[in-house]
Write a protein that holds these residues in place. Structure first.
Motif, PDB file in Angstrom:
ATOM      1  N   PRO A  70       0.808  -1.228   0.000  1.00  0.00           N
ATOM      2  CA  PRO A  70       0.000   0.000   0.000  1.00  0.00           C
ATOM      3  C   PRO A  70       0.836   1.271   0.000  1.00  0.00           C
ATOM      4  O   PRO A  70       0.448   2.268  -0.612  1.00  0.00           O
ATOM      5  N   VAL A  71       1.991   1.232   0.628  1.00  0.00           N
ATOM      6  CA  VAL A  71       2.869   2.405   0.606  1.00  0.00           C
ATOM      7  C   VAL A  71       3.422   2.616  -0.799  1.00  0.00           C
ATOM      8  O   VAL A  71       3.496   3.741  -1.306  1.00  0.00           O
ATOM      9  N   SER A  72       3.784   1.533  -1.461  1.00  0.00           N
ATOM     10  CA  SER A  72       4.401   1.612  -2.781  1.00  0.00           C
ATOM     11  C   SER A  72       3.450   2.110  -3.864  1.00  0.00           C
ATOM     12  O   SER A  72       3.888   2.578  -4.913  1.00  0.00           O
ATOM     13  N   THR A  73       2.147   2.004  -3.617  1.00  0.00           N
ATOM     14  CA  THR A  73       1.184   2.457  -4.625  1.00  0.00           C
ATOM     15  C   THR A  73       0.959   3.966  -4.587  1.00  0.00           C
ATOM     16  O   THR A  73       0.353   4.518  -5.511  1.00  0.00           O
ATOM     17  N   VAL A  74       1.433   4.633  -3.547  1.00  0.00           N
ATOM     18  CA  VAL A  74       1.211   6.075  -3.401  1.00  0.00           C
ATOM     19  C   VAL A  74       2.137   6.833  -4.350  1.00  0.00           C
ATOM     20  O   VAL A  74       3.365   6.677  -4.305  1.00  0.00           O
ATOM     21  N   ALA A  75       1.552   7.667  -5.198  1.00  0.00           N
ATOM     22  CA  ALA A  75       2.323   8.350  -6.247  1.00  0.00           C
ATOM     23  C   ALA A  75       3.439   9.209  -5.671  1.00  0.00           C
ATOM     24  O   ALA A  75       4.531   9.275  -6.237  1.00  0.00           O
ATOM     25  N   GLU A  76       3.181   9.882  -4.555  1.00  0.00           N
ATOM     26  CA  GLU A  76       4.193  10.752  -3.964  1.00  0.00           C
ATOM     27  C   GLU A  76       5.404   9.963  -3.472  1.00  0.00           C
ATOM     28  O   GLU A  76       6.541  10.452  -3.529  1.00  0.00           O
TER      29      GLU A  76
END
Length: 238
Positions: free
Chosen positions: A116-122
């Motif tokens: 879930p962290v890796s999917t965040v664009a920022e």
């Protein structure tokens, strides 16, 4: 620093060959780390594990009480941690705010939260900049970079591109063996397949076989066989 999309006319004229960039993408447990480190060691190249950077970001979020399932919260903190990656294949260090995180980022807690962290664009934008900076540095020494979007996004002009895969059973066995020294870390086939689904389906920089990448199924290959294959490709380029 020259970026991967710079046009030839934007680069200074030189007769010196560019340092080789070897992009090794693929699924979890397919042998990316072992292969990449061995190739880098054999050829005297640098090595970068981009997955460790995402794990480091995730570990920092967990340590600071950030809800990893709240994309807005993760995005607002993505620029805070100082993440540094060593590029020596014999000792690929990773530090977060100056603290050695090489063991901490491999725990079950981090493994369960990294997708879930890796999917965040920022997060991806922040680490993309760091990855490109590291690749472009090195005083003329090439680099082997492993991840999930190296050949497609991070450095699409890499001279050698590979996409490693293996069946889920083999990958689960390998990943469990790799992490056996941590005691409580195991990787089931279901966990790996779930990670594949998340990584392949995310909007930003999904896991794909990059254009021009050689697909290698490592299920029935030894590590030495895969390393020999990659070294041969790099030597052909040289």
């Amino acid at each position: 620093m020259p970026g991967p999309t710079d046009r030839p006319s934007d680069r200074p004229a030189t007769d010196a060959p560019s340092p080789v960039v070897v992009a090794v993408d693929g699924t979890s447990g397919s042998g990316k780390s072992s292969t990449s480190r061995a190739v880098a060691s054999r050829l005297g190249l640098r090595y970068l594990d981009t997955g460790a950077q995402f794990r480091a970001m995730t570990w920092w979020m967990l340590q600071h009480g950030v809800d990893v399932h709240d994309a807005d919260a993760v995005a607002s903190h993505a620029g805070t941690p100082v993440i540094e990656s060593g590029t020596d294949p014999a000792d690929p260090t990773i530090t977060v705010d100056g603290e050695d995180a090489s063991v901490a980022i491999r725990t079950t807690e981090v493994t369960g939260a990294v997708s879930p962290v890796s999917t965040v664009a920022e997060v991806r934008t922040r680490l993309l900049g760091l990855q490109r900076e590291i690749i472009g540095a090195g005083d003329g020494v090439g680099i082997v970079v492993e991840g999930r979007d190296i050949g497609s996004v991070v450095w699409p002009t890499a001279e050698v591109k590979l996409y490693l895969s293996a069946d889920a059973s083999a990958r689960a066995q390998r990943r469990t063996a790799e992490h056996a020294h941590l005691g409580d870390v195991t990787s089931t086939q279901a966990q790996l397949l779930e990670r594949d689904t998340i990584d392949s389906g995310r909007v930003t920089a999904p896991l794909v076989q990059a254009d021009g990448a050689l697909a290698v199924d490592t299920t029935h290959l030894t590590l030495d066989e895969v390393v020999d294959l990659v070294v041969g490709l790099v030597e052909e380029h040289s």
